[in-house]
Write an enzyme that holds these catalytic residues in place. Sequence first.
Site, mmCIF file in Angstrom:
data_model
loop_
_atom_site.group_PDB
_atom_site.id
_atom_site.type_symbol
_atom_site.label_atom_id
_atom_site.label_comp_id
_atom_site.label_asym_id
_atom_site.label_seq_id
_atom_site.Cartn_x
_atom_site.Cartn_y
_atom_site.Cartn_z
ATOM 1 N N PHE A 133 -6.121 7.857 -13.846
ATOM 2 C CA PHE A 133 -5.985 9.350 -13.917
ATOM 3 C C PHE A 133 -5.096 10.047 -14.712
ATOM 4 C CE2 PHE A 133 -7.963 8.377 -9.741
ATOM 5 C CZ PHE A 133 -9.252 8.680 -9.856
ATOM 6 N N TYR A 162 4.764 -2.912 5.041
ATOM 7 C CA TYR A 162 4.215 -1.531 4.660
ATOM 8 C C TYR A 162 4.964 -0.372 5.178
ATOM 9 C CZ TYR A 162 0.199 -3.406 2.127
ATOM 10 O OH TYR A 162 -0.598 -4.044 1.199
ATOM 11 N N GLY A 199 -3.132 2.180 -9.711
ATOM 12 C CA GLY A 199 -2.205 3.009 -9.201
ATOM 13 C C GLY A 199 -2.173 4.302 -9.463
ATOM 14 N N GLY A 210 -4.921 8.868 1.643
ATOM 15 C CA GLY A 210 -5.281 9.588 2.983
ATOM 16 C C GLY A 210 -6.077 10.808 2.973
#
Length: 308
Positions: A227, A64, A223, A274
Amino acid sequence: MPHRLPADLHCPRIKTTPNGPELSRIVAGMWRMTEWDMTVDQRIAFIEQCLALGVTTFDHADIYGSYGVEGLFGEALGRKPSLRDQMQLVSKCGIKLVTPQRPQHSIQHYDTSASHIIASSEESLRQLQTDRLDLLLIHRPDPLMNFDEVAEAFSALRKSGKVLHFGVSNFSRHQFESLNRRIALATNQVEFSPLQTAPMFDETFDGLQDLGVAPMAWSPLGGGRLFNGTDAAAENLRLVINGIADELQQPFASVVFAWIMQSPSRPIPLTGTGRIEAISVAVAGTRFTLDRSDWFRILRAARGHEVA
């Protein structure tokens, strides 16, 4: 108007198997941490906010952030070591990326040899500044994977105390069961969302439910496509989920997380954000269960046809 979340939000915990690790019902996925542009103090604050919500499990992989995320997270743990015993750390190995951080890699490929599994795990421990991983996963099926060799590497890591539990990611039912016969696996982390329902129909979830193993679910919001996707499938799903969310007076994403967790295989969704507000919305999805007809309304929209 944004939904007001309960002030007493706290994520429950779940054992992936009777003898497996106990994880938070929502897992904080760290794969985008290099994009969050957080200082070490901001990373510490974010981890503390997750823990305060009961989100105690943090999902990593060696690759990552082009091998950068574990180091960023480890810097926070190094600055505040007391955080480590309040959490469960998950990581993955088995992919070699071509990146300036690994100039010796000439081609992107899989490597599930015992030597690579052990070396990758030890490097993850160094980067995360910890002495153990709670859960280690093979990241992807490898055409050259030798089940016996993987099991032997897992056994060696467990014996050394460097890894407590083991699992896989993106494995088929047969691949999971082949390795599970050699060493007990705690989970299979797969892509699952209303936009990716294959695990419910390709025997992945059936097989795990039969064995009493809870899967982990990555990309639960497609992902972000749920939305902002402009394709017909995403738009139709958005319309249906929005209608149910309005009826229940729950946030859109909370309904999606609740839908995912309602599968009897007990999927454990990963976030990818985050923003602590978005994680709070995921946690809110643990507090209610959808009516069966609403659950199937979402499935019907997901598949584009009647289910009965």
